[in-house]
Motif scaffolding. Structure first.
Motif, PDB file in Angstrom:
ATOM      1  N   THR A  25       0.825  -1.206   0.000  1.00  0.00           N
ATOM      2  CA  THR A  25       0.000   0.000   0.000  1.00  0.00           C
ATOM      3  C   THR A  25       0.858   1.254   0.000  1.00  0.00           C
ATOM      4  O   THR A  25       0.610   2.197  -0.756  1.00  0.00           O
ATOM      5  CB  THR A  25      -0.934   0.010   1.228  1.00  0.00           C
ATOM      6  OG1 THR A  25      -1.770  -1.149   1.188  1.00  0.00           O
ATOM      7  CG2 THR A  25      -1.807   1.257   1.227  1.00  0.00           C
ATOM      8  N   GLY A  26       1.881   1.274   0.861  1.00  0.00           N
ATOM      9  CA  GLY A  26       2.790   2.421   0.873  1.00  0.00           C
ATOM     10  C   GLY A  26       3.482   2.612  -0.453  1.00  0.00           C
ATOM     11  O   GLY A  26       3.607   3.737  -0.959  1.00  0.00           O
ATOM     12  N   LEU A  27       3.936   1.498  -1.054  1.00  0.00           N
ATOM     13  CA  LEU A  27       4.604   1.569  -2.346  1.00  0.00           C
ATOM     14  C   LEU A  27       3.645   2.011  -3.446  1.00  0.00           C
ATOM     15  O   LEU A  27       4.013   2.782  -4.343  1.00  0.00           O
ATOM     16  CB  LEU A  27       5.193   0.197  -2.687  1.00  0.00           C
ATOM     17  CG  LEU A  27       6.245   0.125  -3.806  1.00  0.00           C
ATOM     18  CD1 LEU A  27       7.440   1.009  -3.465  1.00  0.00           C
ATOM     19  CD2 LEU A  27       6.685  -1.314  -4.009  1.00  0.00           C
ATOM     20  N   CYS A  28       2.401   1.552  -3.362  1.00  0.00           N
ATOM     21  CA  CYS A  28       1.385   1.933  -4.344  1.00  0.00           C
ATOM     22  C   CYS A  28       1.090   3.428  -4.270  1.00  0.00           C
ATOM     23  O   CYS A  28       1.055   4.116  -5.294  1.00  0.00           O
ATOM     24  CB  CYS A  28       0.115   1.120  -4.119  1.00  0.00           C
ATOM     25  SG  CYS A  28      -1.237   1.480  -5.266  1.00  0.00           S
ATOM     26  N   PHE A  29       0.875   3.928  -3.062  1.00  0.00           N
ATOM     27  CA  PHE A  29       0.591   5.356  -2.898  1.00  0.00           C
ATOM     28  C   PHE A  29       1.759   6.212  -3.382  1.00  0.00           C
ATOM     29  O   PHE A  29       1.568   7.217  -4.060  1.00  0.00           O
ATOM     30  CB  PHE A  29       0.295   5.668  -1.431  1.00  0.00           C
ATOM     31  CG  PHE A  29      -1.050   5.185  -0.967  1.00  0.00           C
ATOM     32  CD1 PHE A  29      -1.959   4.619  -1.854  1.00  0.00           C
ATOM     33  CD2 PHE A  29      -1.421   5.282   0.369  1.00  0.00           C
ATOM     34  CE1 PHE A  29      -3.203   4.170  -1.434  1.00  0.00           C
ATOM     35  CE2 PHE A  29      -2.659   4.838   0.809  1.00  0.00           C
ATOM     36  CZ  PHE A  29      -3.552   4.281  -0.096  1.00  0.00           C
ATOM     37  N   PHE A  30       2.968   5.794  -3.028  1.00  0.00           N
ATOM     38  CA  PHE A  30       4.165   6.529  -3.466  1.00  0.00           C
ATOM     39  C   PHE A  30       4.297   6.506  -4.984  1.00  0.00           C
ATOM     40  O   PHE A  30       4.530   7.539  -5.627  1.00  0.00           O
ATOM     41  CB  PHE A  30       5.412   5.924  -2.813  1.00  0.00           C
ATOM     42  CG  PHE A  30       6.703   6.405  -3.413  1.00  0.00           C
ATOM     43  CD1 PHE A  30       7.215   7.659  -3.093  1.00  0.00           C
ATOM     44  CD2 PHE A  30       7.416   5.596  -4.298  1.00  0.00           C
ATOM     45  CE1 PHE A  30       8.404   8.110  -3.660  1.00  0.00           C
ATOM     46  CE2 PHE A  30       8.607   6.033  -4.858  1.00  0.00           C
ATOM     47  CZ  PHE A  30       9.099   7.293  -4.529  1.00  0.00           C
ATOM     48  N   GLY A  31       4.154   5.302  -5.575  1.00  0.00           N
ATOM     49  CA  GLY A  31       4.320   5.165  -7.023  1.00  0.00           C
ATOM     50  C   GLY A  31       3.271   5.918  -7.818  1.00  0.00           C
ATOM     51  O   GLY A  31       3.598   6.596  -8.798  1.00  0.00           O
ATOM     52  N   VAL A  32       2.016   5.826  -7.389  1.00  0.00           N
ATOM     53  CA  VAL A  32       0.939   6.512  -8.105  1.00  0.00           C
ATOM     54  C   VAL A  32       1.097   8.025  -7.994  1.00  0.00           C
ATOM     55  O   VAL A  32       0.908   8.761  -8.974  1.00  0.00           O
ATOM     56  CB  VAL A  32      -0.436   6.064  -7.556  1.00  0.00           C
ATOM     57  CG1 VAL A  32      -1.548   6.950  -8.100  1.00  0.00           C
ATOM     58  CG2 VAL A  32      -0.706   4.613  -7.933  1.00  0.00           C
ATOM     59  N   ALA A  33       1.449   8.509  -6.804  1.00  0.00           N
ATOM     60  CA  ALA A  33       1.645   9.950  -6.618  1.00  0.00           C
ATOM     61  C   ALA A  33       2.785  10.452  -7.504  1.00  0.00           C
ATOM     62  O   ALA A  33       2.675  11.512  -8.147  1.00  0.00           O
ATOM     63  CB  ALA A  33       1.941  10.258  -5.150  1.00  0.00           C
TER      64      ALA A  33
END
Length: 245
Positions: A25-33
């Motif tokens: 989830t953290g990686l997803c939020f970082f990557g999408v942002a």
């Protein structure tokens, strides 16, 4: 005491926390942002570079501008969707861990719960395939800008190439960015070198690299989600219980 019971409760929650889902989830939020924010600004920078240096006729790049604006709206929707979907996957991860079992005792998973987990597995598989295409597409502008930057390096250091500096060009038409009848459509020699030295070019190039890194991070997070969700669903189906992941 109250404090010891509170610490014990927290310890049980941590033991059963879905760490793979938390990391994803953290990686997803970082990557999408990173992908959406940098991609949006990089497209804006590309628009300015094209209209300033590669074409003086608005009709030549009118279609390109429409495509860029459409992509920017898609980026807004992509960011909203992934932040919501990431939160749902994290909640699903908590559902299928042993956190609830550790606190409240063993529980049987309902048919609805199994169906929901299966839905998340299917949707995540589909999203991973789609994002593979997005990841590949995000590499295209990086490739174009890198080629342009490499050409500028050859112009700046003539010893790197045997070609005449005047014949070293960046042609936006050959990449399909502009139609073949666009004028001038390409920039050569010292004029191209001066463009490469502008803050607009440097910033846009680095923004596309950052967007590419964001796309890669999002892809890794989706693969992590996919593995975790598949494992959790398999345990729910075979054992009829939640499992730690």
């Amino acid at each position: 005491s109250l404090s010891s019971r509170w610490l014990e409760c927290c310890a049980r929650c941590l033991i059963g926390a879905p760490f793979a889902s938390l990391v994803a989830t953290g990686l997803c939020f970082f990557g999408v942002a990173l992908f959406c924010g940098c991609g949006h600004e990089a497209l804006t920078g590309t628009e300015r570079l094209i209209e300033t240096y590669f074409s003086k006729n608005y009709q030549d790049y009118e279609y390109l501008i429409d495509v860029i604006h459409a992509f920017q709206y898609v980026i807004y929707g992509t960011a909203s969707f992934f932040f919501l979907y990431g939160a749902l996957l994290l909640a699903e991860g908590f559902y299928t861990t042993g956190a609830v079992r550790q606190i409240f005792g063993d529980y049987k998973t309902t048919i609805c719960g199994k169906g929901l987990s299966a839905t998340f597995v299917g949707v995540t598989y589909a999203l991973t395939i789609v994002w593979l295409l997005v990841f590949a597409c995000s590499a295209v502008p990086v490739y174009i800008y890198f080629n342009t930057w490499t050409t500028c390096q050859s112009i700046a250091i003539p010893s790197k190439t045997s070609a005449s500096i005047g014949t070293l060009c960046a042609d936006a038409r050959m990449y399909g960015v502009l139609p073949w009848n666009a004028f001038p459509g390409k920039v050569c020699g010292s004029n191209l070198l001066s463009i490469c030295k502008t803050p607009e070019f440097q910033m846009t190039f680095h923004l596309f690299i950052a967007a590419f890194v964001g796309a890669a991070a999002t892809l890794i997070s989706l693969l992590t989600y996919m593995i975790a969700a598949t494992y959790n669903f398999a345990v729910l189906k075979l054992m009829g219980r939640g499992t730690k992941f």
